[in-house]
Design a protein around this motif. Sequence first.
Motif, PDB file in Angstrom:
ATOM      1  N   HIS A 274       0.812  -1.213   0.000  1.00  0.00           N
ATOM      2  CA  HIS A 274       0.000   0.000   0.000  1.00  0.00           C
ATOM      3  C   HIS A 274       0.850   1.269   0.000  1.00  0.00           C
ATOM      4  CE1 HIS A 274      -3.175  -2.812   0.952  1.00  0.00           C
ATOM      5  NE2 HIS A 274      -4.066  -1.845   0.875  1.00  0.00           N
ATOM      6  N   ARG A 275       2.096   1.161  -0.391  1.00  0.00           N
ATOM      7  CA  ARG A 275       3.010   2.291  -0.184  1.00  0.00           C
ATOM      8  C   ARG A 275       2.629   3.530  -0.987  1.00  0.00           C
ATOM      9  NH1 ARG A 275       8.039   2.006   0.076  1.00  0.00           N
ATOM     10  NH2 ARG A 275       8.510   4.019  -0.845  1.00  0.00           N
ATOM     11  N   TYR A 276       1.834   3.363  -2.047  1.00  0.00           N
ATOM     12  CA  TYR A 276       1.456   4.530  -2.848  1.00  0.00           C
ATOM     13  C   TYR A 276       0.044   5.041  -2.532  1.00  0.00           C
ATOM     14  CZ  TYR A 276       5.642   3.527  -5.534  1.00  0.00           C
ATOM     15  OH  TYR A 276       6.947   3.310  -5.910  1.00  0.00           O
ATOM     16  N   MET A 277      -0.572   4.502  -1.478  1.00  0.00           N
ATOM     17  CA  MET A 277      -1.908   4.970  -1.110  1.00  0.00           C
ATOM     18  C   MET A 277      -1.870   6.440  -0.688  1.00  0.00           C
ATOM     19  SD  MET A 277      -4.699   3.353   1.546  1.00  0.00           S
ATOM     20  CE  MET A 277      -3.979   3.980   3.063  1.00  0.00           C
ATOM     21  N   THR A 278      -0.765   6.871  -0.111  1.00  0.00           N
ATOM     22  CA  THR A 278      -0.631   8.246   0.352  1.00  0.00           C
ATOM     23  C   THR A 278       0.347   9.025  -0.517  1.00  0.00           C
ATOM     24  OG1 THR A 278       0.956   7.417   1.992  1.00  0.00           O
ATOM     25  CG2 THR A 278      -1.305   7.783   2.736  1.00  0.00           C
ATOM     26  N   ALA A 279       0.312   8.728  -1.814  1.00  0.00           N
ATOM     27  CA  ALA A 279       1.141   9.457  -2.775  1.00  0.00           C
ATOM     28  C   ALA A 279       0.301   9.910  -3.964  1.00  0.00           C
ATOM     29  CB  ALA A 279       2.311   8.592  -3.240  1.00  0.00           C
ATOM     30  N   ARG A 280      -0.980  10.184  -3.723  1.00  0.00           N
ATOM     31  CA  ARG A 280      -1.864  10.634  -4.791  1.00  0.00           C
ATOM     32  C   ARG A 280      -1.492  12.062  -5.217  1.00  0.00           C
ATOM     33  NH1 ARG A 280      -4.051   6.469  -7.012  1.00  0.00           N
ATOM     34  NH2 ARG A 280      -5.283   8.018  -8.141  1.00  0.00           N
ATOM     35  N   ASP A 281      -1.844  12.408  -6.443  1.00  0.00           N
ATOM     36  CA  ASP A 281      -1.550  13.735  -6.976  1.00  0.00           C
ATOM     37  C   ASP A 281      -2.629  14.715  -6.525  1.00  0.00           C
ATOM     38  OD1 ASP A 281      -0.851  15.979  -8.407  1.00  0.00           O
ATOM     39  OD2 ASP A 281      -1.337  15.129 -10.376  1.00  0.00           O
ATOM     40  N   ALA A 282      -2.245  15.648  -5.677  1.00  0.00           N
ATOM     41  CA  ALA A 282      -3.199  16.643  -5.180  1.00  0.00           C
ATOM     42  C   ALA A 282      -3.391  17.798  -6.160  1.00  0.00           C
ATOM     43  CB  ALA A 282      -2.734  17.184  -3.836  1.00  0.00           C
ATOM     44  N   GLY A 283      -2.605  17.835  -7.225  1.00  0.00           N
ATOM     45  CA  GLY A 283      -2.629  18.966  -8.139  1.00  0.00           C
ATOM     46  C   GLY A 283      -4.004  19.341  -8.670  1.00  0.00           C
ATOM     47  N   PRO A 284      -4.784  18.387  -9.205  1.00  0.00           N
ATOM     48  CA  PRO A 284      -6.111  18.744  -9.721  1.00  0.00           C
ATOM     49  C   PRO A 284      -7.030  19.327  -8.656  1.00  0.00           C
ATOM     50  CG  PRO A 284      -5.405  16.647 -10.634  1.00  0.00           C
ATOM     51  CD  PRO A 284      -4.408  17.004  -9.568  1.00  0.00           C
ATOM     52  N   ALA A 285      -6.999  18.770  -7.441  1.00  0.00           N
ATOM     53  CA  ALA A 285      -7.844  19.312  -6.372  1.00  0.00           C
ATOM     54  C   ALA A 285      -7.405  20.720  -5.988  1.00  0.00           C
ATOM     55  CB  ALA A 285      -7.802  18.393  -5.153  1.00  0.00           C
ATOM     56  N   LEU A 286      -6.104  20.938  -5.911  1.00  0.00           N
ATOM     57  CA  LEU A 286      -5.601  22.272  -5.575  1.00  0.00           C
ATOM     58  C   LEU A 286      -6.001  23.277  -6.657  1.00  0.00           C
ATOM     59  CD1 LEU A 286      -2.019  21.380  -4.280  1.00  0.00           C
ATOM     60  CD2 LEU A 286      -4.123  21.638  -2.957  1.00  0.00           C
ATOM     61  N   ALA A 287      -5.911  22.848  -7.914  1.00  0.00           N
ATOM     62  CA  ALA A 287      -6.296  23.731  -9.015  1.00  0.00           C
ATOM     63  C   ALA A 287      -7.793  24.031  -8.991  1.00  0.00           C
ATOM     64  CB  ALA A 287      -5.912  23.099 -10.350  1.00  0.00           C
ATOM     65  N   ALA A 288      -8.575  23.106  -8.434  1.00  0.00           N
ATOM     66  CA  ALA A 288     -10.028  23.283  -8.358  1.00  0.00           C
ATOM     67  C   ALA A 288     -10.458  23.984  -7.079  1.00  0.00           C
ATOM     68  CB  ALA A 288     -10.717  21.925  -8.469  1.00  0.00           C
ATOM     69  N   GLY A 289      -9.494  24.436  -6.270  1.00  0.00           N
ATOM     70  CA  GLY A 289      -9.851  25.277  -5.134  1.00  0.00           C
ATOM     71  C   GLY A 289      -9.577  24.731  -3.753  1.00  0.00           C
ATOM     72  N   LEU A 290      -9.177  23.464  -3.610  1.00  0.00           N
ATOM     73  CA  LEU A 290      -8.823  22.956  -2.287  1.00  0.00           C
ATOM     74  C   LEU A 290      -7.607  23.725  -1.789  1.00  0.00           C
ATOM     75  CD1 LEU A 290      -9.053  20.948   0.059  1.00  0.00           C
ATOM     76  CD2 LEU A 290      -7.653  19.346  -1.276  1.00  0.00           C
ATOM     77  N   THR A 291      -7.715  24.297  -0.602  1.00  0.00           N
ATOM     78  CA  THR A 291      -6.661  25.163  -0.073  1.00  0.00           C
ATOM     79  C   THR A 291      -6.221  24.655   1.297  1.00  0.00           C
ATOM     80  OG1 THR A 291      -7.657  27.048  -1.232  1.00  0.00           O
ATOM     81  CG2 THR A 291      -6.016  27.533   0.465  1.00  0.00           C
ATOM     82  N   PRO A 292      -5.141  23.870   1.352  1.00  0.00           N
ATOM     83  CA  PRO A 292      -4.675  23.353   2.647  1.00  0.00           C
ATOM     84  C   PRO A 292      -4.122  24.470   3.530  1.00  0.00           C
ATOM     85  CG  PRO A 292      -3.774  22.083   0.802  1.00  0.00           C
ATOM     86  CD  PRO A 292      -4.362  23.339   0.233  1.00  0.00           C
ATOM     87  N   ARG A 293      -4.438  24.403   4.792  1.00  0.00           N
ATOM     88  CA  ARG A 293      -3.906  25.362   5.751  1.00  0.00           C
ATOM     89  C   ARG A 293      -2.455  25.025   6.076  1.00  0.00           C
ATOM     90  NH1 ARG A 293      -7.630  25.940   9.934  1.00  0.00           N
ATOM     91  NH2 ARG A 293      -9.083  25.404   8.255  1.00  0.00           N
ATOM     92  N   ALA A 294      -1.769  25.949   6.709  1.00  0.00           N
ATOM     93  CA  ALA A 294      -0.383  25.716   7.106  1.00  0.00           C
ATOM     94  C   ALA A 294      -0.304  24.527   8.059  1.00  0.00           C
ATOM     95  CB  ALA A 294       0.187  26.958   7.770  1.00  0.00           C
ATOM     96  N   LEU A 295       0.797  23.788   7.976  1.00  0.00           N
ATOM     97  CA  LEU A 295       0.966  22.601   8.825  1.00  0.00           C
ATOM     98  C   LEU A 295       0.796  22.948  10.296  1.00  0.00           C
ATOM     99  CD1 LEU A 295       1.813  19.608   9.196  1.00  0.00           C
ATOM    100  CD2 LEU A 295       4.165  20.429   9.383  1.00  0.00           C
ATOM    101  N   VAL A 296       1.319  24.088  10.716  1.00  0.00           N
ATOM    102  CA  VAL A 296       1.242  24.429  12.139  1.00  0.00           C
ATOM    103  C   VAL A 296      -0.210  24.539  12.590  1.00  0.00           C
ATOM    104  CG1 VAL A 296       1.397  26.933  11.724  1.00  0.00           C
ATOM    105  CG2 VAL A 296       2.150  25.976  13.920  1.00  0.00           C
ATOM    106  N   ASP A 297      -1.091  25.024  11.708  1.00  0.00           N
ATOM    107  CA  ASP A 297      -2.517  25.114  12.060  1.00  0.00           C
ATOM    108  C   ASP A 297      -3.168  23.735  12.077  1.00  0.00           C
ATOM    109  OD1 ASP A 297      -2.367  27.856  12.270  1.00  0.00           O
ATOM    110  OD2 ASP A 297      -3.059  28.228  10.229  1.00  0.00           O
ATOM    111  N   ALA A 298      -2.807  22.890  11.104  1.00  0.00           N
ATOM    112  CA  ALA A 298      -3.357  21.527  11.069  1.00  0.00           C
ATOM    113  C   ALA A 298      -2.915  20.743  12.305  1.00  0.00           C
ATOM    114  CB  ALA A 298      -2.907  20.820   9.798  1.00  0.00           C
ATOM    115  N   VAL A 299      -1.650  20.905  12.683  1.00  0.00           N
ATOM    116  CA  VAL A 299      -1.133  20.195  13.851  1.00  0.00           C
ATOM    117  C   VAL A 299      -1.805  20.696  15.126  1.00  0.00           C
ATOM    118  CG1 VAL A 299       0.928  19.889  15.282  1.00  0.00           C
ATOM    119  CG2 VAL A 299       1.070  19.574  12.800  1.00  0.00           C
TER     120      VAL A 299
END
Length: 337
Positions: A274-299
């Motif tokens: 399962h080593r590639y389960m967490t290696a998906r390409d986030a590019g299309p979602a980011l281009a469509a508006g998904l905006t991840p917060r800074a790591l410090v806020d997520a943590v």
Amino acid sequence: MRLLVLGGTRFLGRAVAAEAVTRGHEVVCAARGLAGDVPPGARLVKVDRDAPDGLAPLAGERFDAVVDVAPISYDWVSRALEALADRVGHWSFVSSVSAYADFGVPPTGVGDPLLPPRAEHGSRDTLGDDPDRYGSIKVASENAVLRAAGADRSFVVRAGLITGPGDESDRFGHWPARLARGGRVVVPDTDLRTQYVDVRDLAAWIVDAGEKGTTGVYDGIGPSGALLDLLSDVAEAVGGDVEFVRVPEERLAELRVAPWGGPRSLPLWLPATHRYMTARDAGPALAAGLTPRALVDAVAGALDRERELGLDRERKAGLSRAEEEEVLAALGGSAGE
């Protein structure tokens, strides 16, 4: 916007409802109401999605958008579509990256092969008997959404690991809690990549999609990066004085340390299959508006959740203090405080 959340009392569904209320939308949450309260400002309509006519309390109502977070039941999804699809402008369905068939090869995008669809009703008690059942039910549910609502009204989000306020998995949250404690920390010696999405960011994107009419199929996940780099960044974010004890994956298996989740595990570490389960390409979602917060806020959000639940509770994932001491002793060391 008049928004119906099928759910709305826990984790992602509640986060979606809360985000929409904050934006001034009229929000109706359809749920049994047993898992918790809906956010202030939202209205609860009690339904029973296990019953063939369980959505009858919504009869005749129209909505600009629907968000369905049904976890493991094709019946729930298909019945909702039958009852509501012709009275809704936009339909969001939260699927899962578990829908993909092979995590042992590098991903190429949302067109990667999927598991065979299974139009079944699952439960949290039975899914462990068949690890592919969850993903197969999600595939069947996706197909139902695309058939009934059509590609021009459907927004399908294959979510990855979701963390933050309300998280029930103990996976991501294990690391901020453990690293904040400091000392010698057992980690896998691996080049594995990992990724996550904060529930608040995913919820905001889903509400955006309803407002804008965004359609398509996306991997709803943040950018991937090296697992050990992420853990170093988390340690810095929580101010933990730590020493990573990198243990070869084969040695961890010998010491009965499991990957990903469950008792005596190291969350976010994955087996080779399962080593590639967490290696998906986030590019299309980011281009469509998904905006991840800074790591410090997520943590910070994950650590707040850990403290809310209790740092010394019995966990669903991770090594307990005693288990980590045992592993370190076997390696010739001891855990620090």
